[in-house]
Design an enzyme around this catalytic site. Structure first.
Site, short mmCIF file in Angstrom:
data_model
loop_
_atom_site.label_atom_id
_atom_site.label_comp_id
_atom_site.label_asym_id
_atom_site.label_seq_id
_atom_site.Cartn_x
_atom_site.Cartn_y
_atom_site.Cartn_z
N ARG A 25 -8.37 -2.17 8.57
CA ARG A 25 -9.08 -3.46 8.57
C ARG A 25 -8.80 -4.25 9.84
O ARG A 25 -9.67 -4.88 10.40
CB ARG A 25 -8.66 -4.28 7.34
N ASP A 59 3.91 -4.71 6.48
CA ASP A 59 4.36 -6.02 6.99
C ASP A 59 4.45 -7.08 5.88
O ASP A 59 5.32 -7.95 5.93
CB ASP A 59 3.48 -6.49 8.15
N GLY A 119 0.84 -1.21 0.00
CA GLY A 119 0.00 0.00 0.00
C GLY A 119 0.86 1.25 0.00
O GLY A 119 1.83 1.33 0.75
N ASP A 172 0.54 0.00 12.02
CA ASP A 172 0.28 -1.30 12.65
C ASP A 172 1.52 -2.17 12.75
O ASP A 172 1.43 -3.39 12.84
CB ASP A 172 -0.82 -2.03 11.86
N ASP A 225 -1.40 2.72 8.22
CA ASP A 225 -2.09 2.01 9.31
C ASP A 225 -1.40 2.11 10.68
O ASP A 225 -2.03 1.85 11.70
CB ASP A 225 -2.24 0.53 8.96
N ARG A 265 1.25 -4.98 -5.79
CA ARG A 265 1.09 -6.21 -5.02
C ARG A 265 1.46 -7.31 -6.02
O ARG A 265 0.94 -7.33 -7.13
CB ARG A 265 -0.32 -6.34 -4.48
N THR A 322 3.36 2.89 5.88
CA THR A 322 1.95 2.48 5.79
C THR A 322 1.11 3.45 6.62
O THR A 322 1.54 3.87 7.70
CB THR A 322 1.72 1.04 6.28
#
Ligand code: ADP
Length: 325
Positions: A175, A106, A14, A133, A131, A75, A129
């Site tokens: 998500r 990740d 992403g 995360d 996120d 991707r 990213t």
């Protein structure tokens, strides 16, 4: 200590605002150290297809302020397979590239670790990213920009929510991780924040709305991380309407959260991490991710970045709730 004369740089997975600032820092730090740099286009797809571009200091001019990634990203299904990674290793050897810096999330790090283990490629990961995360760093590149972008939208929605005395459910990206929802919900004065890390409490949510109305509150902002409820904000809003009958609106912020010019915070973070990634390779490190913990550069082994879960601060939910009463 292995001699590093030539590095490759790629972005993968992403996209996130600030990836360009990281590329700029990696390229210019390496060149300043007398190390050649090759840009690898479209992440692991370009690595497997030898889509390589030689980089000079001017290749990264005027990109610090740009969102997205000039190296492009992708991707790449074939990289999940050993054969795909073998082709990548052959291409690196053919171009005499001694080490690789990958900016991504990740998934990117999992692929990087496999490549390093199977083909003894020297690698360093840089966390990019929206996120936030990834374990091993307080912040990932792009998170701060995404929070500010989402916040701008929420502030605008609040204007219309207040004018019409409306309840708004606003879905933000995330998500599996509620970091973005938590940060933007708190900063945007949301009455409720719904994230995957906390149990979904429909009763509590309904009570916030009925109690709030009883106390004279007319408009509400409920921030929902996309993965926090089956069917996202849309389904959650429908459930609440079924129970209370209150009129509401749903707004899904979507991909705008990924774009835009990176904030000063993300540009500085990316510049520091990019420089640190090259320094780490030159110091003989490999198989590590660069992070910033409590303001200091740190290195963490790549597998820890996805094996250890990064906790969100659940106390922020209480802070948001108390300050929004
Ligand atoms: P992100 O890096 O943002 O988490 P993805 O999860 O899509 O994004 O991963 C980016 C790419 O990394 C994938 O398309 C794939 O090429 C590679 N990748 C992800 N997971 C693995 C894995 N377990 N093994 C090998 N390669 C992987």
């Amino acid at each position: 200590m292995p001699l590093i004369r030539h590095i490759g740089v790629l972005s993968s997975g992403g996209d996130a605002p600030g990836m360009n600032a990281a590329t700029r820092a990696i390229v210019r730090t390496a060149l300043a150290e007398g190390v050649l740099v090759t840009g690898i286009m479209r992440g692991y797809s370009g690595l497997m297809g030898a889509d390589f571009e030689p980089m000079n200091p001017r290749s990264v001019s005027n990109i610090i302020q740009l969102g997205g990634t000039i190296l492009k990203t992708s991707r790449c299904q074939a990289f999940f397979e050993p054969e795909g990674r073998r082709r990548a290793a052959v291409n690196l050897e053919g171009a005499r590239i001694d080490a690789l810096v990958a900016v991504g999330g990740d998934g990117t790090f999992r692929g990087l670790q496999d490549l390093a283990e199977e083909h003894s490629v020297r690698v360093i990961g840089v966390p990019g990213t929206i996120d936030n995360d990834i374990f091993g760093t307080d912040y990932t590149i792009g998170f701060d920009t995404a929070v500010n972008t989402a916040l701008e939208s929420i502030d605008k929605i609040r204007d219309t929510a207040a004018s019409h005395d409306r309840i708004f459910f606003i879905e933000v990206m995330g998500r599996h991780c509620g970091a973005l929802a938590l940060a933007v919900g708190l900063a945007g004065g949301a009455e409720e924040i719904v994230i995957p890390e906390a149990p979904l409490d429909i009763e509590g949510l309904c009570e916030t709305l009925t109690e709030g109305r009883r106390r004279g509150k007319q408009s509400f902002i409920i921030v929902v991380a996309e993965g926090a409820a089956e069917g996202g904000a849309q389904a959650l809003a429908a459930t609440v309407k079924e129970r209370l009958g209150f009129d509401h609106r749903v707004s899904i912020l979507g991909h705008v959260q990924r774009g835009g010019s990176p904030t000063a915070f993300d540009r500085a973070l990316a510049s520091r991490m990019g420089r640190a990634a090259v320094d780490a390779l030159l110091a003989g490190q490999t198989g590590m991710m660069v992070g910033v913990i409590c303001g200091r550069i740190s290195l963490v082994p790549l597998p820890e970045t996805w094996e250890t879960r990064k906790e969100v601060d659940l106390d922020l939910l209480r802070v948001a709730k108390i300050t929004a009463t």
